[in-house]
Design a protein around this motif. Structure first.
Motif, PDB file in Angstrom:
ATOM      1  N   ASP A 245       0.828  -1.201   0.000  1.00 37.11           N
ATOM      2  CA  ASP A 245       0.000   0.000   0.000  1.00 37.11           C
ATOM      3  C   ASP A 245       0.865   1.255   0.000  1.00 37.11           C
ATOM      4  O   ASP A 245       0.605   2.212  -0.741  1.00 37.11           O
ATOM      5  N   ARG A 246       1.893   1.253   0.813  1.00 43.93           N
ATOM      6  CA  ARG A 246       2.796   2.409   0.882  1.00 43.93           C
ATOM      7  C   ARG A 246       3.553   2.592  -0.430  1.00 43.93           C
ATOM      8  O   ARG A 246       3.714   3.715  -0.920  1.00 43.93           O
TER       9      ARG A 246
ATOM     10  N   PHE B 100       4.789   5.231  -5.692  1.00 43.57           N
ATOM     11  CA  PHE B 100       4.792   5.158  -7.154  1.00 43.57           C
ATOM     12  C   PHE B 100       4.021   6.330  -7.747  1.00 43.57           C
ATOM     13  O   PHE B 100       4.491   6.999  -8.679  1.00 43.57           O
ATOM     14  N   ILE B 101       2.833   6.588  -7.218  1.00 41.03           N
ATOM     15  CA  ILE B 101       1.993   7.678  -7.728  1.00 41.03           C
ATOM     16  C   ILE B 101       2.656   9.021  -7.491  1.00 41.03           C
ATOM     17  O   ILE B 101       2.664   9.890  -8.378  1.00 41.03           O
TER      18      ILE B 101
ATOM     19  N   PRO C 192       3.090  13.437  -0.919  1.00 37.37           N
ATOM     20  CA  PRO C 192       2.583  12.150  -0.424  1.00 37.37           C
ATOM     21  C   PRO C 192       1.093  12.150  -0.096  1.00 37.37           C
ATOM     22  O   PRO C 192       0.383  11.195  -0.442  1.00 37.37           O
ATOM     23  N   ASP C 193       0.601  13.196   0.557  1.00 36.97           N
ATOM     24  CA  ASP C 193      -0.820  13.240   0.923  1.00 36.97           C
ATOM     25  C   ASP C 193      -1.707  13.297  -0.314  1.00 36.97           C
ATOM     26  O   ASP C 193      -2.756  12.643  -0.376  1.00 36.97           O
ATOM     27  N   GLU C 194      -1.280  14.043  -1.305  1.00 34.27           N
ATOM     28  CA  GLU C 194      -2.045  14.156  -2.542  1.00 34.27           C
ATOM     29  C   GLU C 194      -2.040  12.822  -3.289  1.00 34.27           C
ATOM     30  O   GLU C 194      -3.067  12.391  -3.828  1.00 34.27           O
TER      31      GLU C 194
ATOM     32  N   GLN D   7      -4.599   7.630  -4.941  1.00 35.10           N
ATOM     33  CA  GLN D   7      -4.520   6.171  -4.833  1.00 35.10           C
ATOM     34  C   GLN D   7      -5.845   5.590  -4.364  1.00 35.10           C
ATOM     35  O   GLN D   7      -6.368   4.632  -4.955  1.00 35.10           O
ATOM     36  N   LYS D   8      -6.405   6.135  -3.307  1.00 35.32           N
ATOM     37  CA  LYS D   8      -7.647   5.598  -2.751  1.00 35.32           C
ATOM     38  C   LYS D   8      -8.843   5.891  -3.653  1.00 35.32           C
ATOM     39  O   LYS D   8      -9.781   5.093  -3.727  1.00 35.32           O
ATOM     40  N   LYS D   9      -8.808   7.008  -4.336  1.00 33.41           N
ATOM     41  CA  LYS D   9      -9.876   7.327  -5.294  1.00 33.41           C
ATOM     42  C   LYS D   9      -9.892   6.298  -6.419  1.00 33.41           C
ATOM     43  O   LYS D   9     -10.958   5.782  -6.803  1.00 33.41           O
TER      44      LYS D   9
END
Length: 223
Positions: free
Chosen positions: A31-32, A37-38, A46-48, A53-55
């Motif tokens: 997950d991390r 990667f993104i 990282p927060d963005e 990622q979750k979207k």
């Protein structure tokens, strides 16, 4: 259920958080790595990157599917990066090895990850020799569970008779299609909140100790 388990000829197992405990936090590494990667690919903080990622996961079933569909990312680049993880966090599972060795029937892996990732994890646990095949996200044409198409592909590829097969999963929603197809469904509880079922109508067996449950099955004590 009465005698469903006694008729199983093919056992289909998910991999991550199913054949090893979610408490090992191995998938947290994956997950991390997805977020990393993104962040690198799109020059995001990282927060963005985490939000994207979750979207993508919510909208497409897997982050990979979303990256491929919405952003044209090459699957191999993503899979190689996110599965470059440390397996030393996985403790020996002698009980699981013993249970699988004693369990009658064919055993398969069906994962939204890569075959290489499955091979590494199974080899580390010491159970790679007990499985007859792996259906990964590439074999599913990058369409992830819980979509129906990869289940149909799995059944065709391995000539599975659903009424004589069981699907073992940690993500409850991934058992809805197998249940509809006539498979016995086994949910491995204890994972994160998003893996929990909204209801249990499509779940035949709820298992908290997979090795123990399989051992009982091997001895014919579960009906």
């Amino acid at each position: 259920m009465s005698d469903r388990v006694d008729h199983i000829e093919t056992w289909v197992f998910d991999l991550d958080n199913t054949l090893y405990p979610a408490s090992s936090n191995l998938f947290d590494q994956v997950d991390r790595r997805m977020g990393e990667f993104i962040a690198a690919r799109f020059a995001m903080a990282p927060d963005e990157a985490r939000l994207l990622q979750k979207k993508l996961f919510r909208e497409h079933g897997t982050t990979l599917r979303g990256l491929m569909t919405d952003h044209g990312v090459a699957a191999a680049d993503f899979l190689d990066f996110v599965h470059d993880i440390d397996l030393s966090v996985l403790a020996p599972q002698d009980d699981l090895v013993t249970a699988l060795e004693a369990l009658p029937g064919r055993k398969l892996i069906f994962t939204n990850g890569s075959e290489r990732h499955a091979e590494r994890v199974l080899g580390h646990i010491g159970i790679d020799h007990l499985f007859d095949g792996v259906m990964d996200i590439v074999g599913s044409d990058y369409v992830p569970k819980p979509a129906a198409a990869p289940y149909d592909a799995l059944i065709a590829r391995f000539a599975i008779e659903p009424a004589r097969a069981a699907m073992v999963e940690d993500m409850a929603r991934n058992l809805e299609v197998p249940h509809r197809l006539g498979m016995t469904t086994v949910w491995v509880a204890g994972g994160p909140d998003w893996a929990q079922p909204d209801d249990t109508a499509h779940i035949h067996h709820v298992v908290h100790d997979l090795a123990g449950w399989l051992s009982e099955r091997a001895r014919g004590r579960i009906t």
